[in-house]
Design a protein around this motif. Structure first.
Motif, PDB file in Angstrom:
ATOM      1  N   GLN A   1       0.832  -1.211   0.000  1.00  0.00           N
ATOM      2  CA  GLN A   1       0.000   0.000   0.000  1.00  0.00           C
ATOM      3  C   GLN A   1       0.862   1.254   0.000  1.00  0.00           C
ATOM      4  O   GLN A   1       0.386   2.335  -0.326  1.00  0.00           O
ATOM      5  N   ALA A   2       2.135   1.090   0.325  1.00  0.00           N
ATOM      6  CA  ALA A   2       3.061   2.231   0.344  1.00  0.00           C
ATOM      7  C   ALA A   2       3.670   2.501  -1.027  1.00  0.00           C
ATOM      8  O   ALA A   2       4.465   3.439  -1.176  1.00  0.00           O
ATOM      9  N   ALA A   3       3.336   1.718  -2.045  1.00  0.00           N
ATOM     10  CA  ALA A   3       3.905   1.904  -3.377  1.00  0.00           C
ATOM     11  C   ALA A   3       3.473   3.236  -3.977  1.00  0.00           C
ATOM     12  O   ALA A   3       2.454   3.811  -3.580  1.00  0.00           O
ATOM     13  N   LYS A   4       4.227   3.729  -4.952  1.00  0.00           N
ATOM     14  CA  LYS A   4       3.982   5.047  -5.536  1.00  0.00           C
ATOM     15  C   LYS A   4       2.757   5.087  -6.426  1.00  0.00           C
ATOM     16  O   LYS A   4       2.271   6.160  -6.771  1.00  0.00           O
ATOM     17  N   TRP A   5       2.283   3.944  -6.868  1.00  0.00           N
ATOM     18  CA  TRP A   5       0.980   3.878  -7.523  1.00  0.00           C
ATOM     19  C   TRP A   5       0.287   2.594  -7.063  1.00  0.00           C
ATOM     20  O   TRP A   5       0.929   1.689  -6.529  1.00  0.00           O
ATOM     21  N   PRO A   6      -1.033   2.489  -7.186  1.00  0.00           N
ATOM     22  CA  PRO A   6      -1.740   1.302  -6.692  1.00  0.00           C
ATOM     23  C   PRO A   6      -1.303   0.052  -7.460  1.00  0.00           C
ATOM     24  O   PRO A   6      -1.213   0.067  -8.693  1.00  0.00           O
ATOM     25  N   VAL A   7      -1.023  -1.014  -6.732  1.00  0.00           N
ATOM     26  CA  VAL A   7      -0.576  -2.257  -7.351  1.00  0.00           C
ATOM     27  C   VAL A   7      -1.425  -3.414  -6.849  1.00  0.00           C
ATOM     28  O   VAL A   7      -2.158  -3.288  -5.862  1.00  0.00           O
ATOM     29  N   ALA A   8      -1.304  -4.546  -7.526  1.00  0.00           N
ATOM     30  CA  ALA A   8      -2.038  -5.753  -7.137  1.00  0.00           C
ATOM     31  C   ALA A   8      -1.154  -6.951  -7.409  1.00  0.00           C
ATOM     32  O   ALA A   8      -0.230  -6.878  -8.226  1.00  0.00           O
ATOM     33  N   GLY A   9      -1.427  -8.077  -6.726  1.00  0.00           N
ATOM     34  CA  GLY A   9      -0.576  -9.228  -6.978  1.00  0.00           C
ATOM     35  C   GLY A   9      -0.865 -10.405  -6.076  1.00  0.00           C
ATOM     36  O   GLY A   9      -1.893 -10.477  -5.408  1.00  0.00           O
ATOM     37  N   LYS A  10       0.082 -11.344  -6.059  1.00  0.00           N
ATOM     38  CA  LYS A  10      -0.026 -12.555  -5.237  1.00  0.00           C
ATOM     39  C   LYS A  10       1.352 -12.948  -4.740  1.00  0.00           C
ATOM     40  O   LYS A  10       2.316 -12.983  -5.503  1.00  0.00           O
ATOM     41  N   SER A  11       1.430 -13.243  -3.438  1.00  0.00           N
ATOM     42  CA  SER A  11       2.697 -13.650  -2.824  1.00  0.00           C
ATOM     43  C   SER A  11       2.835 -15.164  -2.859  1.00  0.00           C
ATOM     44  O   SER A  11       1.860 -15.897  -3.057  1.00  0.00           O
ATOM     45  N   GLY A  12       4.053 -15.622  -2.640  1.00  0.00           N
ATOM     46  CA  GLY A  12       4.291 -17.060  -2.581  1.00  0.00           C
ATOM     47  C   GLY A  12       5.565 -17.379  -1.819  1.00  0.00           C
ATOM     48  O   GLY A  12       6.583 -16.716  -2.014  1.00  0.00           O
ATOM     49  N   THR A  13       5.482 -18.365  -0.936  1.00  0.00           N
ATOM     50  CA  THR A  13       6.662 -18.879  -0.230  1.00  0.00           C
ATOM     51  C   THR A  13       6.673 -20.387  -0.412  1.00  0.00           C
ATOM     52  O   THR A  13       5.736 -21.076   0.008  1.00  0.00           O
ATOM     53  N   ALA A  14       7.715 -20.875  -1.067  1.00  0.00           N
ATOM     54  CA  ALA A  14       7.803 -22.307  -1.365  1.00  0.00           C
ATOM     55  C   ALA A  14       8.890 -22.961  -0.534  1.00  0.00           C
ATOM     56  O   ALA A  14       9.995 -22.404  -0.393  1.00  0.00           O
ATOM     57  N   GLN A  15       8.585 -24.127   0.014  1.00  0.00           N
ATOM     58  CA  GLN A  15       9.591 -24.882   0.768  1.00  0.00           C
ATOM     59  C   GLN A  15      10.458 -25.672  -0.211  1.00  0.00           C
ATOM     60  O   GLN A  15       9.944 -26.408  -1.051  1.00  0.00           O
ATOM     61  N   VAL A  16      11.777 -25.499  -0.082  1.00  0.00           N
ATOM     62  CA  VAL A  16      12.727 -26.204  -0.931  1.00  0.00           C
ATOM     63  C   VAL A  16      13.844 -26.765  -0.063  1.00  0.00           C
ATOM     64  O   VAL A  16      13.933 -26.463   1.143  1.00  0.00           O
ATOM     65  N   GLN A  17      14.676 -27.565  -0.678  1.00  0.00           N
ATOM     66  CA  GLN A  17      15.802 -28.144   0.045  1.00  0.00           C
ATOM     67  C   GLN A  17      17.098 -27.521  -0.463  1.00  0.00           C
ATOM     68  O   GLN A  17      17.356 -27.497  -1.672  1.00  0.00           O
ATOM     69  N   LEU A  18      17.901 -27.013   0.454  1.00  0.00           N
ATOM     70  CA  LEU A  18      19.173 -26.397   0.100  1.00  0.00           C
ATOM     71  C   LEU A  18      20.261 -27.452   0.038  1.00  0.00           C
ATOM     72  O   LEU A  18      20.048 -28.622   0.364  1.00  0.00           O
ATOM     73  N   ALA A  19      21.434 -27.026  -0.382  1.00  0.00           N
ATOM     74  CA  ALA A  19      22.587 -27.926  -0.424  1.00  0.00           C
ATOM     75  C   ALA A  19      22.852 -28.466   0.981  1.00  0.00           C
ATOM     76  O   ALA A  19      22.762 -27.736   1.968  1.00  0.00           O
ATOM     77  N   GLY A  20      23.146 -29.751   1.056  1.00  0.00           N
ATOM     78  CA  GLY A  20      23.379 -30.374   2.344  1.00  0.00           C
ATOM     79  C   GLY A  20      22.104 -30.822   3.028  1.00  0.00           C
ATOM     80  O   GLY A  20      22.140 -31.246   4.184  1.00  0.00           O
ATOM     81  N   GLY A  21      20.970 -30.688   2.343  1.00  0.00           N
ATOM     82  CA  GLY A  21      19.699 -31.147   2.911  1.00  0.00           C
ATOM     83  C   GLY A  21      19.048 -30.171   3.858  1.00  0.00           C
ATOM     84  O   GLY A  21      18.021 -30.500   4.479  1.00  0.00           O
ATOM     85  N   LYS A  22      19.578 -28.956   3.984  1.00  0.00           N
ATOM     86  CA  LYS A  22      18.993 -27.973   4.898  1.00  0.00           C
ATOM     87  C   LYS A  22      17.699 -27.407   4.321  1.00  0.00           C
ATOM     88  O   LYS A  22      17.570 -27.256   3.107  1.00  0.00           O
ATOM     89  N   PRO A  23      16.725 -27.063   5.188  1.00  0.00           N
ATOM     90  CA  PRO A  23      15.463 -26.494   4.688  1.00  0.00           C
ATOM     91  C   PRO A  23      15.669 -25.070   4.183  1.00  0.00           C
ATOM     92  O   PRO A  23      16.394 -24.273   4.785  1.00  0.00           O
ATOM     93  N   GLY A  24      15.033 -24.783   3.061  1.00  0.00           N
ATOM     94  CA  GLY A  24      15.145 -23.444   2.493  1.00  0.00           C
ATOM     95  C   GLY A  24      13.821 -23.008   1.907  1.00  0.00           C
ATOM     96  O   GLY A  24      12.810 -23.731   1.964  1.00  0.00           O
ATOM     97  N   GLU A  25      13.795 -21.815   1.299  1.00  0.00           N
ATOM     98  CA  GLU A  25      12.565 -21.254   0.739  1.00  0.00           C
ATOM     99  C   GLU A  25      12.839 -20.497  -0.553  1.00  0.00           C
ATOM    100  O   GLU A  25      13.926 -19.932  -0.735  1.00  0.00           O
ATOM    101  N   ASN A  26      11.837 -20.497  -1.418  1.00  0.00           N
ATOM    102  CA  ASN A  26      11.782 -19.568  -2.553  1.00  0.00           C
ATOM    103  C   ASN A  26      10.743 -18.514  -2.217  1.00  0.00           C
ATOM    104  O   ASN A  26       9.626 -18.855  -1.817  1.00  0.00           O
ATOM    105  N   HIS A  27      11.107 -17.252  -2.364  1.00  0.00           N
ATOM    106  CA  HIS A  27      10.167 -16.162  -2.097  1.00  0.00           C
ATOM    107  C   HIS A  27       9.733 -15.541  -3.425  1.00  0.00           C
ATOM    108  O   HIS A  27      10.577 -15.142  -4.231  1.00  0.00           O
TER     109      HIS A  27
END
Length: 607
Positions: free
Chosen positions: A535-561
């Protein structure tokens, strides 16, 4: 003596004179041949190679412009091929009698260049071939004042020339443009005819990635521009020849590739990636009217002149690589649910944080309570979409993803003068909903698929194009990054018209009313959902967020934003997709803020 006898005698005398002249000429040639053989033997015995010295005497040169075509942005601003004035040095022997005057001139030259005199002297003394003066390994651009002052010194081994540097020190859109380099294997396999005709050698540099690779047939030039200094065997300039520039001088070549990119916007967005310390990810900006790519930024960054050829397979444009999308895929699930009428108007769902089977949970552990599908979209509720997906089934969900252009490569494809079935984008990957081995009827796989997990993969280009597709009522357009090729004199050579995706007719599109509804729901995400910070953007915007669970190197938990959307919301002009890839689980989501930065840049440019 009669007249006939007198004529015969005269002819005999002429013949005798001619024979004498021929014998004299033969004698002179024999003598000259003997002198040459004797001299060659004498000089060879002294260690002097006449053949080698004849080459030295002929010329010593350097390529100033390879003749390869260049890229420009949508406004005609150069993306490659910056022309600049440089100092070119030639390895010649100077007159010892003018040593004092030369030393004084070199001191003045060093002062103009802003370096110690010894540095310039060592550079000249080490020359074995013509070379351009460099700083930090790159050709040093001279100001006009520096060029005039160096020219005025009149040093025979230093000349100011015009040089074309292909890539900038900070090359914009480097991942899109790609790079050139030697590739003998591709030359012999892909350019067999040109190789056999002598137009290409095994050592020739060709496009190895990006647009440099796909547009190689148009970019290949007809000859280089070089400057040569002619010297004698003692490396002294030959009077009357001196320095000579050789150029093809063709008014039509090299060709120019006109892209859809905007250099200023590209550089500003790349600057934001650097400012936010994004190490791995991409931002794609598209014209919502025609799916033209306005900017395509990718990280990790690279310098085209320093690509590790041994690790070429590790290079790639993140905007064209398929990644787990997470909740942005809920856009597909919601569109399918509305089109198939599996959800009644006003119907509500209840989320207490768990589905009750498959070990499936919502990102909000305490649950969202009672909410509609529209509210579930705004709040990105996993439980709502799991229940909706079970009504749809895996096959229908996959079919809708296909109809929205998310399972195939969407980049520009068509027949051109260079090839049939020509693709502009190098290395673009297809998306997927299910892996080949996954059962579409598996309920556990289905609920994960509905929220963009499990096997689901999308590229940032596909994600941005999804927004464009909704704007066009479900019709999938084919993003292009090059709009035309022009001759050197600006005449049109070839045009790449905007078009629908190649397989758009293979799958029925969603209803226009559904597409319009989804665009409206995206405004609710910003109004009171997961994207409220926008809502703080310089003009009105619209969209969809996403956070995906992925596996990083070494088997550690990670995310795609992720964040995808459009702006301005009241009069859409641009679609934007942001991916920040493989960050540690629990890392602050910067994709929403980066989306706002991109939209603010577009808003400022639109003023």
């Amino acid at each position: 003596m009669n007249e006939h006898e007198s004529s015969t005698l005269k002819k005999n005398r002429i013949f005798t004179v001619l024979i004498g002249i021929v014998l004299v000429l033969i004698g002179w040639n024999v003598r000259l041949f003997w002198i040459q053989v004797a001299s060659a033997t004498h000089l060879t015995d002294r260690g002097i190679d006449l053949v080698e010295n004849s080459v030295v005497q002929r010329e010593q040169g350097i390529v100033l412009d390879s003749g390869r075509g260049d890229f420009v942005d949508r406004n005609g601003v150069s993306l490659t091929g910056k022309t600049m004035r440089v100092l070119t040095a030639f390895p010649i022997e100077t007159d010892p009698s003018g040593a004092a005057e030369r030393e004084a001139s070199l001191a003045r030259a060093a002062k103009v260049l802003g370096v110690p005199e010894r540095q310039l002297t060592v550079f000249l003394d080490s020359l074995t071939a013509p070379q351009i003066w460099t700083v930090d390994g790159r050709a040093a651009a001279l100001t006009e004042d520096q060029a005039q002052r160096l020219d005025a010194l009149g040093l025979p081994d230093l000349r100011v020339t015009t040089y074309k540097e292909r890539y900038d020190r900070r090359q914009p859109a480097a991942q899109v443009i790609g790079y050139i380099g030697q590739n003998p294997e591709r030359i012999t396999k892909q350019f067999t005819d040109q190789f056999h005709k002598g137009e290409l050698q095994l050592t020739s540099k060709i496009g190895n990635a990006g647009l440099e690779k796909t547009f190689e047939p148009w970019l290949r030039g007809i000859g280089a521009t070089s400057v040569s200094l002619f010297t004698d065997a003692a490396r002294r300039p030959l009077p009357g020849l001196d320095i000579r520039t050789v150029t093809p001088g063709n008014p039509y070549y090299p060709l120019k590739i006109v892209t859809t990119l905007d250099r200023k916007l590209q550089e500003r967005i790349e600057g934001k990636l650097e400012q936010w310390a994004i190490r791995d990810g991409a931002v794609v900006v598209m014209d919502i009217e025609n799916a033209d790519v306005i900017a395509m930024a990718s990280r990790p960054s690279f310098q085209p002149e320093h690509v590790d050829m041994a690790n070429e397979a590790g290079w790639g444009n993140r905007a064209l690589k398929a990644e787990t999308p997470g909740s942005i895929f809920k856009t597909v699930t919601a569109a399918a649910a509305m089109d198939e009428h599996v959800v009644k108007p006003g119907e509500t769902f209840h989320c207490d944080g768990e589905l009750g089977k498959f070990g499936f949970t919502c990102w909000k552990k305490e649950g969202h309570g009672t909410l509609t599908l529209e509210e579930g979209f705004a709040q990105s509720c996993n439980i709502v979409f799991a229940e909706v997906a079970q009504r749809l089934g895996g096959e229908r969900l996959e079919r809708y993803a296909q109809s929205l252009g998310l399972t195939n490569r969407v980049g520009w494809l068509g027949d051109t003068s260079a090839a049939a079935g020509f693709r502009q984008l190098d290395g673009e990957e297809a998306g997927q909903v299910y892996a080949a081995s996954t059962d579409r009827k598996d309920a556990g796989a289905l609920v994960q698929t509905a929220i963009g997990q499990r096997d689901v993969l999308l590229t940032p280009l596909q994600a941005a194009n999804l927004v464009v597709t909704l704007f066009h009522g479900g019709q999938v357009l084919s993003p292009r990054v090059v709009q035309e090729v022009r001759f050197r004199n600006e005449r049109l050579y070839e045009r790449f018209d905007s078009r629908h995706a190649a397989d758009a007719e293979a799958f029925p599109s969603i209803h226009q009313a559904t597409a319009k509804t989804m665009l409206g729901w995206m405004t609710q995400v910003v109004d009171h959902g997961t994207g409220s910070a926008l809502q703080a953007a310089k003009w009105p915007v619209a969209g969809k967020s996403g956070t995906a669970q992925v596996q990083l190197a070494g088997g550690k938990p990670g995310e795609n934003h992720w964040f995808i959307g459009y702006g301005p919301a009241d009069h859409p002009k641009y679609a934007v997709a942001v991916l920040i890839r493989h960050v540690p689980a629990g890392t602050k989501n910067k994709s929403i803020l980066l989306f706002q930065e991109a939209m603010d840049i577009l808003a400022e440019a639109d003023q």
